[in-house]
Design an enzyme around this catalytic site. Structure first.
Site, PDB file in Angstrom:
ATOM      1  N   SER A  42      39.312  58.565  42.057  1.00  0.00           N
ATOM      2  CA  SER A  42      40.317  59.090  41.128  1.00  0.00           C
ATOM      3  C   SER A  42      40.779  60.481  41.600  1.00  0.00           C
ATOM      4  O   SER A  42      41.314  60.592  42.696  1.00  0.00           O
ATOM      5  CB  SER A  42      39.741  59.098  39.708  1.00  0.00           C
ATOM      6  OG  SER A  42      40.758  59.281  38.761  1.00  0.00           O
ATOM      7  N   ASP A  44      42.260  48.773  35.272  1.00  0.00           N
ATOM      8  CA  ASP A  44      42.108  50.232  35.177  1.00  0.00           C
ATOM      9  C   ASP A  44      43.209  50.774  34.266  1.00  0.00           C
ATOM     10  O   ASP A  44      44.398  50.614  34.559  1.00  0.00           O
ATOM     11  CB  ASP A  44      42.234  50.799  36.598  1.00  0.00           C
ATOM     12  CG  ASP A  44      41.986  52.292  36.678  1.00  0.00           C
ATOM     13  OD1 ASP A  44      42.303  53.015  35.712  1.00  0.00           O
ATOM     14  OD2 ASP A  44      41.492  52.733  37.734  1.00  0.00           O
ATOM     15  N   HIS A  55      38.070  51.626  35.503  1.00  0.00           N
ATOM     16  CA  HIS A  55      38.063  52.889  36.240  1.00  0.00           C
ATOM     17  C   HIS A  55      36.657  53.493  36.333  1.00  0.00           C
ATOM     18  O   HIS A  55      36.498  54.603  36.839  1.00  0.00           O
ATOM     19  CB  HIS A  55      38.999  53.867  35.519  1.00  0.00           C
ATOM     20  CG  HIS A  55      39.465  55.038  36.340  1.00  0.00           C
ATOM     21  ND1 HIS A  55      40.281  54.899  37.445  1.00  0.00           N
ATOM     22  CD2 HIS A  55      39.251  56.375  36.220  1.00  0.00           C
ATOM     23  CE1 HIS A  55      40.541  56.096  37.966  1.00  0.00           C
ATOM     24  NE2 HIS A  55      39.917  57.008  37.251  1.00  0.00           N
TER      25      HIS A  55
END
Lengths: 276, 276
Positions: B146, B221, B254
């Site tokens: 991320s 996600d 995620h």
């Protein structure tokens, strides 16, 4: 039963669930990992009982069990270690009361009302798992860590035929002979016979049997000499003809770094017996 | 450098360390996993940059990297994501300030004093790793998640030749085009050129190159469409002739459930390039 969360992981589903327990009289949270499987199929169930201070979350976060469970198509169930909630009596100690249920049904006040983890992990939660998950309850095995190793050994020894395998990471094997066993005194009072039924070495001495036991134990575990004393189990198993494999692991401590290292190997050992 | 903790894990040593950083002007904590190795040997180094809200601890607890690192004999380094401490300015937001350094050297007040994570992860910490660990600094690679995927991509693109591999889990690829990029506005002010130097897509458009990039991205996600937008990187790589492998992973979110699932595979990909 309420779903707290689910996430896809290692080709399966890691869930966390909550339900109202009649055994403990509280809400209880647990985690279940279910590998992908054919529609209508059922999978063997591995029970993992956690150690002092833990909830379901410790092994769920740090246990590194999912890859092996997906490979061997095993459901992995991780209960909490005690009742929880504001109305549950507690103490400041990290090795008694909340987070330290010791997998017994307490008989002494004020613990007897909620601290009924024996009934919870041996009866209520298995029924719930059988009802809500694609579990083949004819193929179960059990493992645990430290206090949860004590739980796994005593549950297996007292339910002959229910579990096809039992193993442990750094288990408490003889609580009536070590300091942590004071918890049994407080939960169970003066009933020496009841305490022997929650002591793996005493159970074996008194005739309880499983065919074999696998244990991994770090030799750098700070609780080894004072609280764990696997040599007591080795003697009891030798006298009873139980096939104990006790693997002393050089340099390993009592943490999830130790557990996660040997988790896949223990699960492969379980899988061989669950799928035999 | 102070050792916070070490534990044996998966045939190696998982350590946590603290040192006074001249880059950030604060104490900084990081983790390093070192597989067992022959005396005097040095091992390749994989850098892992973490995402928003994380410290070194998230991947260290939940990343499931140790087994693969031990197998491939890779050192795994996990820095923190921002300066820490009572004298470091912060805000209530979870996506800005502490836990959200975005791997830049801030130029705007009040952030410029301590928020110097670019210098920290590209210069100061590599020097420390090279000095204190059995690291072969000629064989490094980098990955991240991320915000840390953003860090890994931008660091690799701006240090041609330093890294033999770069990969990411669900990276931010174009911060100047998505809402999370507001952090760059606040750290770097109105300097559009500086912000393009911290945007992987813009860097590629402006001529920066790596030979290849591997990305895993969950299609469940919740940040995919609004913040991550891997299609922008795909277009930039196609135009630039960069060999991008973008693996959309069905059903994955995620979280570290996603990261841990694909960690071993990404590490094998790194190992093939680090040991080529």
């Amino acid at each position: 039963m309420e779903t707290v969360s689910t996430a896809r992981a290692h080709g399966g589903t890691q869930g966390v669930y909550r339900h109202r327990s009649s055994a403990t009289g509280t809400d209880m949270t647990f985690s279940v990992y279910v590998p992908d499987h054919a529609p209508g199929a059922t999978l063997p169930v591995v029970w993992y009982l956690s150690g002092l201070t833990c909830t379901h979350a410790n092994v769920t976060d740090k246990g590194e069990f999912r890859r092996a469970c997906a490979e061997h198509k095993l459901i992995f169930v991780a209960p909490d270690t005690s009742p929880r909630g504001d109305d549950v009596p507690d103490e400041e100690a990290w090795d008694f009361a909340k987070g330290a249920g010791f997998y017994v049904d307490a008989t002494e006040a004020p613990w007897a009302t909620h601290y009924r983890m024996w009934s919870y992990v041996t009866a209520e939660l298995p029924a719930l798992i059988g009802e809500h998950f694609p579990a083949d309850m004819a193929r179960q095995s059990i493992m645990g860590h430290s206090m949860g190793g004590h739980g796994a050994l005593t549950v297996a020894l007292r339910h002959p035929g229910r579990f096809r395998a039992v193993s442990a990471f750094a288990p408490i094997v003889a609580p009536t002979q070590v300091p942590w066993g004071k918890a049994l005194d407080r939960y169970l009072g003066d009933d020496a016979a009841a305490k022997r039924r929650h002591d793996a070495v005493a159970l074996i001495e008194d005739g309880a049997r499983v065919p074999e036991i696998l244990i991994d134990q770090g030799d750098a575990d700070s609780f080894l000499a004072g609280q764990l004393r696997p040599e007591l189990l080795a003697t009891a198993c030798a006298d009873a003809g139980i096939d104990l494999t006790l693997r002393m692991q050089p340099g390993y401590d009592h943490s999830y770094h130790f557990i996660s290292t040997f988790m896949a190997d223990q699960l492969a050992w379980h899988a061989a017996r669950l799928r035999a």
